[in-house]
Design a protein around this motif. Structure first.
Motif, PDB file in Angstrom:
ATOM      1  N   ARG A   1      -0.998  -4.571   1.468  1.00  0.00           N
ATOM      2  CA  ARG A   1      -2.159  -4.121   2.243  1.00  0.00           C
ATOM      3  C   ARG A   1      -3.239  -5.196   2.277  1.00  0.00           C
ATOM      4  NH1 ARG A   1      -1.396   0.483  -0.988  1.00  0.00           N
ATOM      5  NH2 ARG A   1      -3.429   0.218  -1.968  1.00  0.00           N
TER       6      ARG A   1
ATOM      7  N   ARG B   1      -0.591  -0.674  11.654  1.00  0.00           N
ATOM      8  CA  ARG B   1       0.571   0.208  11.610  1.00  0.00           C
ATOM      9  C   ARG B   1       1.666  -0.438  10.773  1.00  0.00           C
ATOM     10  NH1 ARG B   1       0.904   2.243  17.915  1.00  0.00           N
ATOM     11  NH2 ARG B   1      -0.675   3.855  17.743  1.00  0.00           N
ATOM     12  N   LYS B   2       2.694   0.328  10.486  1.00  0.00           N
ATOM     13  CA  LYS B   2       3.731  -0.112   9.550  1.00  0.00           C
ATOM     14  C   LYS B   2       4.375  -1.471   9.867  1.00  0.00           C
ATOM     15  CE  LYS B   2       6.764   2.143   6.460  1.00  0.00           C
ATOM     16  NZ  LYS B   2       6.756   3.393   5.805  1.00  0.00           N
TER      17      LYS B   2
ATOM     18  N   SER C   1      -3.286   1.744   5.695  1.00  0.00           N
ATOM     19  CA  SER C   1      -2.831   2.911   4.944  1.00  0.00           C
ATOM     20  C   SER C   1      -1.892   2.537   3.808  1.00  0.00           C
ATOM     21  CB  SER C   1      -2.124   3.854   5.911  1.00  0.00           C
ATOM     22  OG  SER C   1      -1.454   4.860   5.217  1.00  0.00           O
ATOM     23  N   LYS C   2      -1.787   3.430   2.836  1.00  0.00           N
ATOM     24  CA  LYS C   2      -0.837   3.242   1.738  1.00  0.00           C
ATOM     25  C   LYS C   2       0.610   3.308   2.224  1.00  0.00           C
ATOM     26  CE  LYS C   2      -3.541   4.743  -2.207  1.00  0.00           C
ATOM     27  NZ  LYS C   2      -3.621   5.664  -3.335  1.00  0.00           N
ATOM     28  N   LYS C   3       0.825   3.876   3.408  1.00  0.00           N
ATOM     29  CA  LYS C   3       2.166   3.936   3.973  1.00  0.00           C
ATOM     30  C   LYS C   3       2.707   2.539   4.288  1.00  0.00           C
ATOM     31  CE  LYS C   3       1.425   8.364   6.232  1.00  0.00           C
ATOM     32  NZ  LYS C   3       1.284   9.029   7.541  1.00  0.00           N
ATOM     33  N   ILE C   4       1.808   1.595   4.454  1.00  0.00           N
ATOM     34  CA  ILE C   4       2.208   0.229   4.823  1.00  0.00           C
ATOM     35  C   ILE C   4       2.852  -0.489   3.651  1.00  0.00           C
ATOM     36  CG2 ILE C   4       1.253  -2.009   5.472  1.00  0.00           C
ATOM     37  CD1 ILE C   4      -0.291  -0.641   7.548  1.00  0.00           C
ATOM     38  N   GLY C   5       2.406  -0.215   2.450  1.00  0.00           N
ATOM     39  CA  GLY C   5       3.006  -0.874   1.297  1.00  0.00           C
ATOM     40  C   GLY C   5       2.086  -0.821   0.097  1.00  0.00           C
ATOM     41  N   ASN C   6       2.433  -1.609  -0.909  1.00  0.00           N
ATOM     42  CA  ASN C   6       1.609  -1.617  -2.117  1.00  0.00           C
ATOM     43  C   ASN C   6       0.313  -2.402  -1.872  1.00  0.00           C
ATOM     44  OD1 ASN C   6       2.406  -4.269  -2.152  1.00  0.00           O
ATOM     45  ND2 ASN C   6       3.704  -4.083  -3.959  1.00  0.00           N
TER      46      ASN C   6
END
Length: 112
Positions: free
Chosen positions: A56, A85-86, A47-52
């Protein structure tokens, strides 16, 4: 990974989500589904929530490398979806490998 070892189509992802089994730890969620064909296939979701994009892509590269190394030990006739996940963003290669190996053992995916 070869093109034949990748899952790209949305309908394949949905089939595995609905019919497959899942297991998770803090860093990853793995869904898997048995199938008739003998090739192992994986699909990755980061996901984009993980980082740029750089972060990713790094996570995806690490996951693919673990699968390349563990491919001989895992039963071939399965489709996998790995959701990162993050916490996976800050992990080293050895940490990613041990985390995924933990899930593989927990799911009894290794050949006996």
């Amino acid at each position: 990974m070869n093109k034949k070892n990748r899952i790209k189509k949305n309908e394949d992802f949905q089939k595995i989500f609905k019919q497959g089994k899942s297991m998770a730890n803090r860093q990853f969620v793995i869904y898997f589904l048995e199938r008739e064909e003998s090739e192992l296939r994986i699909g990755l979701s980061v996901s984009k929530k993980i980082g740029n994009a750089v972060t990713r892509n790094r996570v995806k590269r690490l996951i693919r490398q673990v699968f390349l190394e563990e491919k001989e030990r895992i039963a071939n006739n399965k489709d996998f979806i790995i959701i990162a996940r993050k916490p996976a963003a800050e992990m080293s290669y050895d940490e990613v490998k041990s985390s995924l190996n933990h899930l593989f053992k927990k799911m009894k995916l290794y050949r006996s």
